[in-house]
Structure formats: C-alpha cells, structure tokens
Design an enzyme around this catalytic site. Structure first.
Site, PDB file in Angstrom:
ATOM      1  N   GLU A  91     -10.936   2.052   1.072  1.00  0.00           N
ATOM      2  CA  GLU A  91     -10.131   2.565  -0.048  1.00  0.00           C
ATOM      3  C   GLU A  91     -11.051   3.368  -0.974  1.00  0.00           C
ATOM      4  OE1 GLU A  91      -7.090   2.915  -1.242  1.00  0.00           O
ATOM      5  OE2 GLU A  91      -7.917   3.623  -3.156  1.00  0.00           O
ATOM      6  N   TRP A 109      38.721  -6.108 -10.044  1.00  0.00           N
ATOM      7  CA  TRP A 109      38.447  -5.009  -9.123  1.00  0.00           C
ATOM      8  C   TRP A 109      37.009  -4.588  -9.343  1.00  0.00           C
ATOM      9  CZ3 TRP A 109      41.334  -3.633  -5.127  1.00  0.00           C
ATOM     10  CH2 TRP A 109      42.695  -3.983  -5.129  1.00  0.00           C
ATOM     11  N   CYS A 128       3.910   0.655  -9.057  1.00  0.00           N
ATOM     12  CA  CYS A 128       5.185   0.750  -9.784  1.00  0.00           C
ATOM     13  C   CYS A 128       5.148  -0.038 -11.086  1.00  0.00           C
ATOM     14  CB  CYS A 128       6.332   0.212  -8.943  1.00  0.00           C
ATOM     15  SG  CYS A 128       6.297   0.757  -7.244  1.00  0.00           S
ATOM     16  N   ASN A 187       5.533  -0.351   1.867  1.00  0.00           N
ATOM     17  CA  ASN A 187       5.283  -1.687   2.405  1.00  0.00           C
ATOM     18  C   ASN A 187       5.947  -1.886   3.763  1.00  0.00           C
ATOM     19  OD1 ASN A 187       3.883  -3.909   0.563  1.00  0.00           O
ATOM     20  ND2 ASN A 187       4.793  -2.374  -0.756  1.00  0.00           N
ATOM     21  N   ARG A 243      -2.520 -10.730  10.795  1.00  0.00           N
ATOM     22  CA  ARG A 243      -1.709 -11.933  10.904  1.00  0.00           C
ATOM     23  C   ARG A 243      -1.098 -12.041  12.297  1.00  0.00           C
ATOM     24  NH1 ARG A 243       0.492 -11.386   6.145  1.00  0.00           N
ATOM     25  NH2 ARG A 243       2.441 -10.428   6.835  1.00  0.00           N
ATOM     26  N   ASP A 299       2.904   6.555   1.192  1.00  0.00           N
ATOM     27  CA  ASP A 299       3.326   7.812   0.578  1.00  0.00           C
ATOM     28  C   ASP A 299       2.869   9.062   1.330  1.00  0.00           C
ATOM     29  OD1 ASP A 299       4.445   6.223  -1.326  1.00  0.00           O
ATOM     30  OD2 ASP A 299       3.057   6.753  -2.936  1.00  0.00           O
ATOM     31  N   ALA A 303      -0.695   0.229  -0.845  1.00  0.00           N
ATOM     32  CA  ALA A 303       0.540  -0.473  -0.475  1.00  0.00           C
ATOM     33  C   ALA A 303       0.743  -0.401   1.040  1.00  0.00           C
ATOM     34  CB  ALA A 303       1.731   0.128  -1.212  1.00  0.00           C
TER      35      ALA A 303
END
Lengths: 443, 443
Positions: free
Chosen positions: B34, B432, B44, B303, B23, B281, B12
């Site tokens: 990786e 309310w 997730c 991200n 980009r 993480d 991520a």
C-alpha cells in the site's frame, strides 16, 4: 337503475373496495353497510391510542363518512347485513340505530366482514374487566377501563399482545404477559423471541412463557388470572389469543371458504358466487412461498384486496398477487420485521430448511450511535431457495426486510440475495449489509 | 516455494481480496503493498471525522496491520508498486520509508490501486489551503486545516461535497457550496436536488448552483474563489469535483481498460492478463440496468469485488454479479437513497422513460412524529420496466430503496413492484407503502 355495488363491512378492505370502485367507475352506485359505528379507520393504530401517543380515536379515521359521501359513496354505519339471497341478488339489512329491517339489492357484492377475536375456552372470560382489541368500540371500552386500572394481564404474546403490553406500560400499569408457548411472538423462531423477551423485561413487563391460563377469577368483575405457574392479581385482562374470520354471512349464503377457513377467492377477489367478492380479514390470500392459500389478516393486505376488488368491479384489469407474509411491529425500542416462513414453520411444512441468525449493526462500526441489528435467514438446503427471514433493529434499518420480501416474491435464492446491490453509507449500514452477512453465512 | 498473491493497494478492495484469499486458502502467501501509510479503512467515514462526530481517524480502520499479520497476510504500508512484468510475473516496489527499491514475484496479482481526485482545470489549485478528500492523509491535512479556519468553499455538490458541507457546518465554518449544474446531486433529477438545496440552506450552507468557478485567488495560500457569480472569500477550499481511476500501473503493464476508463474484468474480477485481477475503485462493474460496464467507485462495491477476487484466487467458485447503482447518503436531516437511473440519465441512454415523484410519510398519517418521505420512480413507457428510483426521507425508511434495487437487479416492472408484500405497521409506513403509492401513479 344503474349498476349497484353493495359492500358489507367498511373498515379497511370494504372501504378500499368502495372508494376504488367509485373512483374507477363513477356511474356505479356504491353503498357500504358497516355493523359498527365507525368506518374507514386504521385499526393497527389502536395500541397507540391506548398508550396515549395518539390523543383520540378519531385520528385513526382514514376517510370520514362525509368524504365518502362527497365522493358519491353511501355509507351506513350501525347497519348489519343479516341475510343475502345470491340468486335474487337481494340482501336484508338491520339498522341497529332505528331497530328496523329492510331489503336492498346488488349487482356486485363485496364481503368485507373482517375477523373477530378468538375467546379462549377458559372459565371467567364473560366477566367485566375482560377485553379484546379489534374495533374502535373495543378501543373506547379499553380507554375507559384504563382509568384507575393498575394491574393488567395480557393473554397471548402475538403482535396485539406485544403492542398493547407496551401501551399499558406507557400508561403506567403493571403488566403481566402470559404466553402458552415458550416465547413471545410464538409464530416465529426463538432467537427473535429472546430479543423480545429481554426488551419487554427491560421495560418492566412481566413475561410468563410456557404458562397455561386456567381461569379468570372474579365475582362478575375479573380480579385475578389463575395459571399453571401461579395467580396474577389484575384490574383488567386483555385477550389477545388470536382472531378468526367472520364468515357466518358468507357461509349462510353459500360462499365457499378455503382451506384456511377464510373466504376463498381468485386473484380478482372473486368468490365462487357470480358477482360476489371478498376482501380484507375475511378473505384468504395466496402465499407465494407456500404456494397455497393462506390467511394473513393485516391492514395493508386488506387495503390491497379491497382495491383489487373495487377495480375489478369497475371493469378494470387488476389482480392481487398474493403475499409472502411480511410484517413489522414495534416493541418498545425494537423494530421486529419478518417475512416468509420461520424455520419452525418451514420444517413443519416439510421443507429441508436451515437458518442462520447473525448480529450486526445499523451503521458502520465506527459511526457514532450505530445500534445492534439482527438478521435471520431461513432457506432450503441444496437449492438455497429463500424461505423466510427476520430483521430486528434497535435503531433504524428493519425495513431492509422489504428487499428480502422482494426476493421471496419471485422464489429467489441465497445467491440472489448475495448478488444484490444494496444501499451503503456509514450512517445506514455496515459496508457489508447485514442481509449480505447473513447470506454469506447461509451459503 | 508456495503460491504467492501480491495485492497492490490495501484500502478496501485490496484488503478484502487479501483477507478473503488467505482465509479460503491458508497455504497461499499473501502480500499487500500500500502506497500510503494506512491500510484497510473505511474512507466513507472521513466526513464524520472532519465533523468531529468520530473522534479519531484510527476509528475508521477495519483491520489493523497486526490483525492481518496474525492472519498470515503480510502488509507493507508506504510501499509503492512502480512496475510489473506480467510475462515474468515480477514486480518492482519502492519503499517510501527506506527510500529503497526491490523486486518481488507473484503467481496472482490484484490491482486495487483505487481512484484519485480529479483536479478541475482552473488557476490556483496548487496553493496551500486547497484540499481534496480521498485518503486518510487527506483527512489528516484537512483536520489540521480546520483549526482556525472560518470560511470554506466546496467545489462540487456530489456525495463528498454534500457530506463535507455538513461536516464543516458542524465545525462551525461558514460554507459556500459551488456547483456548475443547476442543483446539488447533479447526477440525479431535480426534485431530489431541490429537497437537498432546501435542507442545506436550512442548515446555513450557502448553495450556489449554475456557477462556474474561474480561479482560486491567493498569493500561495488561497484567499478567495472567483466565480461567474461573484467572489467568495475563503480560508480553505475543498475540491470535490469528481475522481478518476488510478490506472497508470495497469496501463503500463498492458492491462486492458474498459469503456469507462477503469479496468475491465469478468465476473471473477479477472483482467485480460493471466493471473491478474482488479478490484475496488480502479475496476469496472457490470451495470444490470444498462447492461454494460459501468464505473461505480463505492466502498461496498469495492469490498464485494475484492472478496470475489480473493475467492477466485483461492480456487473457489465466486462471481460478482454487478451493480444497479444503489447509493445512499446523509445530508443533515435528510437521508437520500438512489438506485438505477435518474430520468435524465435514462433519457440520455435512449430509454423511452417517464418518472413519477410523490410525497408520502414514513409512518401512518396518525402516527405521532411521522415524517415526510419522497419517492421517485423512473420506468420505461410501454413495458413498465423499472429503470431507477430515489427515496428521500426526513426520518427513517430510506432503506426501502433496497426493495427497488432487488427489482432492478432482475429487470422488474412497475407491476412487479405493485405486487410486493412490503412491511407495514403504523410506526414504519403508511398502510400503502410509499413505494406502492409511487408505483400506482406510474402504472
């Protein structure tokens, strides 16, 4: 004799003021005069009674007269305050039931006389079969009219027009929605209007935009709507072409109106007259984006204003911090939420404004059943200051408008929005929240 | 030779950093190593693959290696970076597929090595039938294990434990959830835990709280969980007792960790070493309520951190503004959203804190189908500063947590919350807003 609070009008702002003042100061005598036969109800629920989703009008009542009385608040329905002498602090009341007139006095007075429908200046609106929708009485009349009706036209595609279009469809009526401007929800920008138009048409509502209504035809009972684009045969017509504040009494007694035509107040809901307050649809709010008075006649605003007035009258510290213009409504399967200014409004106000409009989803791309969700952001060029925005959702998630409202409240920028730590999990949001995706584009 | 960015870890934070850097600066050479076989996916979503709601793991992939390559980003799965020389800016890579080791070089390095499950120090966790859930490989293994399994125990009732409990129930397993503390979601206050416990039990999850797990019994394959309260026979066990950051490589190369044990960075995700960044993480965030570093290993944070690192490396202005600790998750029919500090955490941090907890609804009292909704607010006595809160919804509306998160971001108070102009219409809120009702009580 104790201190006496008289509240004129007992729907939302007035009922809140009375209840709050009594709760905060039980020694206060609190009397409410309400012209109609109903007090303390959620008028916003009327479309759902018309649709049949709510079985009875009584369900909309927030607090019954008995509950008020138990609290020590005197409630008088069918009582119209017809005159006030702010020097002597006396008032003249007409009891519609008994047909009698009497005098009362006050130490504190709350004007909560609400708003009334604006009837468009076209021939034929006086006929039977032509309705408005503001009060419970309006609701009762419309419920009766719906029996046997097959074809309805609605003039005006604002909140009420749109909500009632849905209600009428759920009742099985043919519905033609007639709007002068080129889109539904004309006070907002066109992308949202397009989504709405598609949704209305998908559910069988005939949407005529850019159409001028010339007359309501009929012989005492409406039979057709004559427009610039053709004639619509009808059994009933709803006029939903706006409302205006009921300021007659206020003006007669010398209460100053603000630039919007509603009653001007300070943050404690005080008017220019000592001891006189205003709350609800008859009163202005301060708009925190425009930084000037603004008229936002919505139920939650009315309740806040009433509560503030009640607190202040009871001697408590309280202020109504104003509005940013947040609203949400349901149109069939769409939830449409807006806050602040549309691009069109921002440009009219002289802001150097831009908008972005993005399509996203209400869940992760892979989450089953996730639905489309759209975000519009309006912001000032150069400064990046947020001016407004919209969230339209086919599923859930339109309430993320509240985060935007929180930013608008304090003059936040696109960068401030980008910096927010918003809630993420696959069932509730893409990993980049739609608000953040819009903010990235607006940057 | 152009400037070269090497990203270590491509789930991520790493995938975001690589994509964003390329980009923003197409001249940059961008390489991702990786260790696992999967890149750029939404971990997730794993519980929803386990439940069968998402048919295949592949659905979780955000961007395929082909898409990266088309963008000009080189992706190498099964490649583990085993050593880095920050002086020479070289690295040693082990290709698990080919079994070969090679060298590479970098100008910019992003450490996005993620986190790993914390295995509790009890006997028997090495046996077959004992799983964790972090990676796609974990998901694959668990999917295979679910075939034929009838009884599962889950150790730990945090987000993962709770989400997997639901997934296992949807697969038809008997599920026992074992939690050391006295409630599910132990990092939050008890009222939310009670709602969760009731919801879990309503859906057939056995919830054992205040229970110590002594051992996983079995002869090489787990057969039972031995606890302080008795023995639970099982076919499989999920360990969901927390995670810790994968900092081995960082530590070996001299990258400084912060007080949380994750990598310390500045707002541009720079570590203490020139040219070396961290994201995801493995990296800390700045907590805006606590005003100190905090470890919040969530997908949306990863991200954002990755995107920030990518922008900075590409020479753009960017900063990660930190977190307030917002999270949301689904537990059967409940949406549970929290932000900031629980009362327990606030007291531990030395705040003079109080909480209110109220029950309201997600629509007007009269709106058909409106559902209960609960709000907790934690605030500082005296100042009224908001410290945290929770929204638990049985229907929709839990995302109103985002308005609270927006206030926490800027140190807002209970009065600030009361002043907000939040969205109201009968299908979406009581007149309310539940947040305002809670704020009134907190006042």
């Amino acid at each position: 004799m104790g201190e006496r609070l008289v509240v004129v009008g007992g729907v939302a702002g007035g009922a809140s003021a009375a209840a709050k003042a009594k709760r905060e100061n039980p020694d206060l005598e609190v009397v409410v005069y309400e012209r109609s036969g109903w007090v303390s109800y959620g008028a916003c629920g009327l479309p759902y009674v018309l649709s049949g989703e709510i079985p009875r009008l009584e369900k909309l009542v927030a607090r019954t007269p008995e509950e008020f009385r138990k609290q020590g608040v005197e409630i008088h329905a069918h009582h119209e305050v017809v005159d006030v002498d702010p020097e002597l602090r006396t008032l003249t009341v007409f009891d519609h039931k008994e047909g009698r007139t009497f005098q009362d006095r006050y130490d504190h007075l709350v004007l909560a006389t609400g708003a009334r429908p604006l009837i468009p200046p076209i021939p034929g609106t006086e006929q039977r079969g032509v309705y408005t929708l503001r009060s419970m009485e309006d609701g009762e009349a419309l419920l009766r009219a719906l029996e046997g009706a097959k074809r309805a036209a609605i003039l005006g595609a604002g909140y009420i027009g749109l909500e009632v279009a849905e209600a009428f469809r759920k009742r099985g009526l043919e519905v033609t929605l007639l709007e002068l401007k080129d889109r539904p929800l004309p006070h907002w920008d066109g992308e949202v209007g397009s989504l709405l138009k598609e949704e209305l048409e998908r559910h069988g509502v005939e949407v005529w935009t850019g159409v001028r209504v010339k007359a309501l035809r009929g012989q005492g009972r409406v039979e057709a709507v004559e427009t610039s684009e053709g004639v619509v045969p009808v059994d009933l017509v709803l006029l939903a072409t706006g409302i205006k504040p009921n300021t007659l009494l206020a003006q007669a007694m010398g209460v100053a109106l603000g630039p919007t035509g509603a009653i001007a107040t300070d943050e404690g809901m005080r008017t220019n007259l000592e001891g006189v307050y205003a709350a609800g649809d008859v009163a202005e709010s301060f708009h925190r984006v425009l930084k000037r008075p603004y008229w936002l006649p919505l139920g939650d605003v009315a309740n806040k204003q009433g509560r503030t007035a009640g607190s202040v009258i009871a001697g408590k510290e309280a202020r109504f911090a104003g509005v940013v213009g947040t609203a949400i409504f349901k149109a069939f399967g769409l939830a449409v939420a807006t806050t602040g200014l549309s691009l069109e409004a921002a440009l009219e106000e002289g802001f150097q404004a831009r908008k972005v409009f993005i399509q996203s989803r209400d869940g992760a791309h892979y989450y089953p059943g996730s639905q489309p969700l759209w975000v519009e952001l309006v912001h000032e060029e150069g400064t990046g200051r947020l001016l407004g925005g919209a969230v339209v959702a086919r599923g859930h998630g339109a309430l993320r408008i509240d985060a935007l409202a929180a930013l608008l409240h304090r003059g936040g920028t696109v960068e401030d929005l980008l910096a927010l730590d918003l809630a993420y999990a696959p069932p509730y949001s893409p990993v980049w929240d739609p608000l953040l995706i819009a903010a990235q584009q607006a940057r």
